[in-house]
Design a protein around this motif. Structure first.
Motif, PDB file in Angstrom:
ATOM      1  N   ARG A  63       2.446   1.464  -3.007  1.00 60.78           N
ATOM      2  CA  ARG A  63       1.070   2.860  -4.721  1.00 60.78           C
ATOM      3  C   ARG A  63       1.161   3.850  -4.141  1.00 60.78           C
ATOM      4  N   ALA A  64       1.064   4.173  -2.417  1.00 67.05           N
ATOM      5  CA  ALA A  64       0.616   5.625  -2.489  1.00 67.05           C
ATOM      6  C   ALA A  64       2.185   6.389  -3.068  1.00 67.05           C
ATOM      7  N   VAL A  65       2.958   5.990  -2.806  1.00 66.16           N
ATOM      8  CA  VAL A  65       4.002   7.015  -3.439  1.00 66.16           C
ATOM      9  C   VAL A  65       4.001   6.780  -4.877  1.00 66.16           C
ATOM     10  N   THR A 102       0.690  11.763  -9.573  1.00 62.45           N
ATOM     11  CA  THR A 102       0.083  13.229  -9.752  1.00 62.45           C
ATOM     12  C   THR A 102       1.161  14.402  -9.741  1.00 62.45           C
ATOM     13  N   ARG A 104       1.070  -1.255   0.056  1.00 59.38           N
ATOM     14  CA  ARG A 104      -0.277   0.441   0.083  1.00 59.38           C
ATOM     15  C   ARG A 104       1.399   1.305  -0.073  1.00 59.38           C
ATOM     16  N   LEU A 105       1.817   1.272   0.914  1.00 55.73           N
ATOM     17  CA  LEU A 105       2.956   2.687   0.978  1.00 55.73           C
ATOM     18  C   LEU A 105       3.518   2.662  -0.863  1.00 55.73           C
ATOM     19  N   ASP A 116       1.193   6.744  -7.048  1.00 56.86           N
ATOM     20  CA  ASP A 116       0.484   7.691  -7.316  1.00 56.86           C
ATOM     21  C   ASP A 116       0.561   8.645  -6.872  1.00 56.86           C
ATOM     22  N   ALA A 117       1.318  10.003  -5.623  1.00 58.92           N
ATOM     23  CA  ALA A 117       1.817  10.730  -5.201  1.00 58.92           C
ATOM     24  C   ALA A 117       2.484  11.310  -6.806  1.00 58.92           C
TER      25      ALA A 117
END
Length: 218
Positions: free
Chosen positions: A51-53, A59, A48-49, A55-56
Protein backbone atom coordinates in the motif's frame (compact mmCIF):
# COMPACT_ATOMS: atom_id res chain seq x y z
CA UNK A 1 6.95 -58.46 44.56
CA UNK A 2 3.21 -58.85 44.89
CA UNK A 3 0.79 -58.38 42.06
CA UNK A 4 -0.65 -55.27 43.73
CA UNK A 5 2.75 -53.62 43.80
CA UNK A 6 3.38 -54.43 40.14
CA UNK A 7 -0.01 -53.03 39.17
CA UNK A 8 0.69 -49.83 41.13
CA UNK A 9 4.03 -49.29 39.41
CA UNK A 10 2.49 -49.92 35.98
CA UNK A 11 -0.29 -47.43 36.66
CA UNK A 12 2.14 -44.77 37.79
CA UNK A 13 4.30 -45.34 34.69
CA UNK A 14 1.26 -44.96 32.40
CA UNK A 15 0.24 -41.73 34.11
CA UNK A 16 3.73 -40.30 33.61
CA UNK A 17 3.64 -41.13 29.90
CA UNK A 18 0.25 -39.47 29.58
CA UNK A 19 1.55 -36.33 31.26
CA UNK A 20 4.55 -36.20 28.95
CA UNK A 21 2.33 -36.66 25.89
CA UNK A 22 0.02 -33.90 27.08
CA UNK A 23 2.94 -31.54 27.68
CA UNK A 24 4.35 -32.35 24.21
CA UNK A 25 0.96 -31.71 22.61
CA UNK A 26 0.65 -28.42 24.46
CA UNK A 27 4.13 -27.37 23.33
CA UNK A 28 3.34 -28.37 19.74
CA UNK A 29 0.07 -26.45 19.80
CA UNK A 30 1.81 -23.40 21.24
CA UNK A 31 4.46 -23.51 18.49
CA UNK A 32 1.84 -23.80 15.77
CA UNK A 33 -0.09 -20.89 17.23
CA UNK A 34 3.10 -18.85 17.34
CA UNK A 35 3.86 -19.63 13.69
CA UNK A 36 0.35 -18.64 12.67
CA UNK A 37 0.69 -15.37 14.59
CA UNK A 38 4.04 -14.61 12.95
CA UNK A 39 2.65 -15.46 9.52
CA UNK A 40 -0.26 -13.08 10.15
CA UNK A 41 2.16 -10.31 11.11
CA UNK A 42 4.24 -10.95 7.96
CA UNK A 43 1.13 -10.79 5.77
CA UNK A 44 0.04 -7.57 7.47
CA UNK A 45 3.47 -5.98 6.98
CA UNK A 46 3.55 -7.08 3.34
CA UNK A 47 0.12 -5.55 2.76
CA UNK A 48 1.20 -2.28 4.40
CA UNK A 49 4.37 -2.21 2.32
CA UNK A 50 2.46 -2.73 -0.94
CA UNK A 51 0.00 0.00 0.00
CA UNK A 52 2.83 2.39 0.85
CA UNK A 53 4.57 1.68 -2.47
CA UNK A 54 1.30 2.18 -4.38
CA UNK A 55 0.60 5.47 -2.55
CA UNK A 56 4.12 6.72 -3.26
CA UNK A 57 3.77 5.83 -6.96
CA UNK A 58 0.39 7.56 -7.20
CA UNK A 59 1.82 10.64 -5.49
CA UNK A 60 4.74 10.72 -7.92
CA UNK A 61 2.45 10.40 -10.95
CA UNK A 62 0.07 13.05 -9.62
CA UNK A 63 2.95 15.47 -9.00
CA UNK A 64 4.37 14.85 -12.49
CA UNK A 65 0.91 15.43 -14.01
CA UNK A 66 0.44 18.67 -12.08
CA UNK A 67 3.85 19.93 -13.17
CA UNK A 68 3.05 19.10 -16.80
CA UNK A 69 -0.35 20.82 -16.65
CA UNK A 70 1.15 23.88 -14.95
CA UNK A 71 3.79 24.14 -17.67
CA UNK A 72 1.31 23.46 -20.48
CA UNK A 73 -1.50 25.76 -19.35
CA UNK A 74 0.53 28.54 -17.74
CA UNK A 75 -0.18 30.89 -20.67
CA UNK A 76 -3.93 30.18 -20.79
CA UNK A 77 -5.01 33.61 -19.57
CA UNK A 78 -2.52 35.46 -21.75
CA UNK A 79 -3.40 33.38 -24.81
CA UNK A 80 -7.13 34.04 -24.32
CA UNK A 81 -6.45 37.79 -24.25
CA UNK A 82 -4.43 37.55 -27.46
CA UNK A 83 -7.34 35.99 -29.35
CA UNK A 84 -9.07 39.37 -29.67
CA UNK A 85 -5.98 40.73 -31.41
CA UNK A 86 -5.90 37.76 -33.76
CA UNK A 87 -9.60 38.27 -34.58
CA UNK A 88 -9.11 41.99 -35.30
CA UNK A 89 -6.19 41.31 -37.62
CA UNK A 90 -8.19 38.67 -39.47
CA UNK A 91 -11.21 40.97 -39.86
CA UNK A 92 -9.03 43.78 -41.17
CA UNK A 93 -7.36 41.57 -43.74
CA UNK A 94 -10.68 40.00 -44.67
CA UNK A 95 -11.92 43.38 -45.92
CA UNK A 96 -9.18 43.46 -48.54
CA UNK A 97 -10.39 41.53 -51.53
CA UNK A 98 -8.30 40.94 -54.64
CA UNK A 99 -9.83 43.96 -56.39
CA UNK A 100 -9.15 46.20 -53.40
CA UNK A 101 -5.56 45.01 -53.15
CA UNK A 102 -5.00 45.69 -56.82
CA UNK A 103 -6.26 49.27 -56.46
CA UNK A 104 -4.13 50.09 -53.41
CA UNK A 105 -1.40 52.71 -53.85
CA UNK A 106 2.11 51.35 -53.95
CA UNK A 107 3.03 53.05 -50.68
CA UNK A 108 0.14 51.30 -48.88
CA UNK A 109 0.86 47.75 -50.06
CA UNK A 110 3.88 47.35 -47.71
CA UNK A 111 1.58 48.25 -44.82
CA UNK A 112 -0.84 45.48 -45.77
CA UNK A 113 2.03 43.03 -46.14
CA UNK A 114 3.29 44.05 -42.69
CA UNK A 115 -0.14 43.37 -41.15
CA UNK A 116 -0.24 39.95 -42.84
CA UNK A 117 3.24 39.16 -41.54
CA UNK A 118 2.19 40.22 -38.04
CA UNK A 119 -0.83 37.93 -38.18
CA UNK A 120 1.26 34.96 -39.34
CA UNK A 121 3.83 35.61 -36.62
CA UNK A 122 1.12 35.85 -33.98
CA UNK A 123 -0.44 32.53 -35.03
CA UNK A 124 2.93 30.76 -35.15
CA UNK A 125 3.77 32.08 -31.68
CA UNK A 126 0.46 30.84 -30.28
CA UNK A 127 1.00 27.42 -31.86
CA UNK A 128 4.48 27.24 -30.37
CA UNK A 129 2.89 27.63 -26.94
CA UNK A 130 0.31 24.90 -27.58
CA UNK A 131 -2.55 27.08 -28.87
CA UNK A 132 -4.15 25.67 -32.03
CA UNK A 133 -6.90 27.09 -34.18
CA UNK A 134 -10.21 25.27 -34.77
CA UNK A 135 -11.53 25.77 -38.30
CA UNK A 136 -14.77 23.80 -38.73
CA UNK A 137 -16.24 23.60 -42.22
CA UNK A 138 -19.89 23.63 -43.37
CA UNK A 139 -21.17 20.08 -43.25
CA UNK A 140 -19.00 19.03 -40.31
CA UNK A 141 -20.81 17.42 -37.36
CA UNK A 142 -21.42 19.64 -34.35
CA UNK A 143 -19.07 18.88 -31.47
CA UNK A 144 -20.33 20.44 -28.20
CA UNK A 145 -16.78 20.30 -26.81
CA UNK A 146 -15.35 22.43 -29.63
CA UNK A 147 -18.31 24.28 -31.16
CA UNK A 148 -20.88 26.73 -29.79
CA UNK A 149 -24.16 26.87 -31.70
CA UNK A 150 -25.29 30.50 -31.96
CA UNK A 151 -28.33 29.90 -34.17
CA UNK A 152 -30.16 27.36 -36.30
CA UNK A 153 -31.27 28.11 -39.85
CA UNK A 154 -32.60 26.19 -42.86
CA UNK A 155 -29.65 25.18 -45.02
CA UNK A 156 -28.51 22.68 -47.63
CA UNK A 157 -26.48 20.86 -44.99
CA UNK A 158 -28.06 17.89 -43.17
CA UNK A 159 -29.96 18.73 -40.02
CA UNK A 160 -27.70 19.14 -37.01
CA UNK A 161 -24.60 19.79 -39.13
CA UNK A 162 -22.65 23.03 -39.27
CA UNK A 163 -24.12 25.41 -41.84
CA UNK A 164 -21.94 28.50 -41.31
CA UNK A 165 -18.90 29.45 -39.23
CA UNK A 166 -19.14 32.83 -37.51
CA UNK A 167 -15.90 32.75 -35.54
CA UNK A 168 -13.01 30.25 -35.35
CA UNK A 169 -12.18 28.54 -32.09
CA UNK A 170 -8.95 27.68 -30.30
CA UNK A 171 -7.69 24.88 -28.07
CA UNK A 172 -4.69 24.80 -25.76
CA UNK A 173 -3.34 21.34 -25.11
CA UNK A 174 -6.39 19.15 -24.53
CA UNK A 175 -8.58 22.02 -23.29
CA UNK A 176 -10.89 24.27 -25.25
CA UNK A 177 -9.64 27.83 -25.01
CA UNK A 178 -12.54 29.26 -27.01
CA UNK A 179 -15.24 27.29 -28.77
CA UNK A 180 -15.85 28.04 -32.43
CA UNK A 181 -19.10 29.96 -32.91
CA UNK A 182 -21.21 28.30 -35.60
CA UNK A 183 -24.68 28.28 -37.11
CA UNK A 184 -26.36 24.87 -37.21
CA UNK A 185 -28.47 23.62 -40.09
CA UNK A 186 -32.13 22.92 -39.46
CA UNK A 187 -32.33 20.96 -42.70
CA UNK A 188 -33.61 22.13 -46.10
CA UNK A 189 -36.39 24.70 -46.08
CA UNK A 190 -39.92 23.38 -46.50
CA UNK A 191 -40.78 22.87 -50.14
CA UNK A 192 -37.15 22.93 -51.28
CA UNK A 193 -35.94 19.70 -52.83
CA UNK A 194 -32.42 18.62 -51.88
CA UNK A 195 -29.87 18.97 -54.64
CA UNK A 196 -29.36 15.20 -54.67
CA UNK A 197 -33.05 14.72 -55.50
CA UNK A 198 -32.97 16.84 -58.69
CA UNK A 199 -34.39 14.91 -61.71
CA UNK A 200 -31.90 13.33 -64.03
CA UNK A 201 -33.63 14.96 -67.05
CA UNK A 202 -32.66 18.45 -65.90
CA UNK A 203 -29.75 18.55 -68.33
CA UNK A 204 -30.64 19.48 -71.91
CA UNK A 205 -30.11 16.68 -74.39
CA UNK A 206 -29.70 17.20 -78.15
CA UNK A 207 -33.11 17.84 -79.68
CA UNK A 208 -34.73 18.84 -76.39
CA UNK A 209 -35.94 22.18 -75.07
CA UNK A 210 -34.48 23.28 -71.72
CA UNK A 211 -36.68 21.90 -68.95
CA UNK A 212 -38.47 19.46 -71.23
CA UNK A 213 -38.12 15.71 -71.29
CA UNK A 214 -39.67 15.33 -74.73
CA UNK A 215 -37.75 15.07 -77.99
CA UNK A 216 -39.28 17.82 -80.12
CA UNK A 217 -37.42 16.77 -83.24
CA UNK A 218 -38.54 13.16 -83.23
Amino acid sequence: MSDDSKNGQTGAHDDAELDEAAEAAMETGTAEDGLEALQGQVDDLRDRLLRAVADADNTRKRAAREVKETREYAVTGFARDMLDIADNLERALGLLGDDVRASLPENVKPLVEGVEMTQRRLMSTLERHGVKRIDPQPGDPLDPNLHQAAAQIPADQPKGRIAHVMQPGYVIGERTLRAAMVVVSAGPAEGAAPAADAPATASTQPGQKPGSGLDVEA
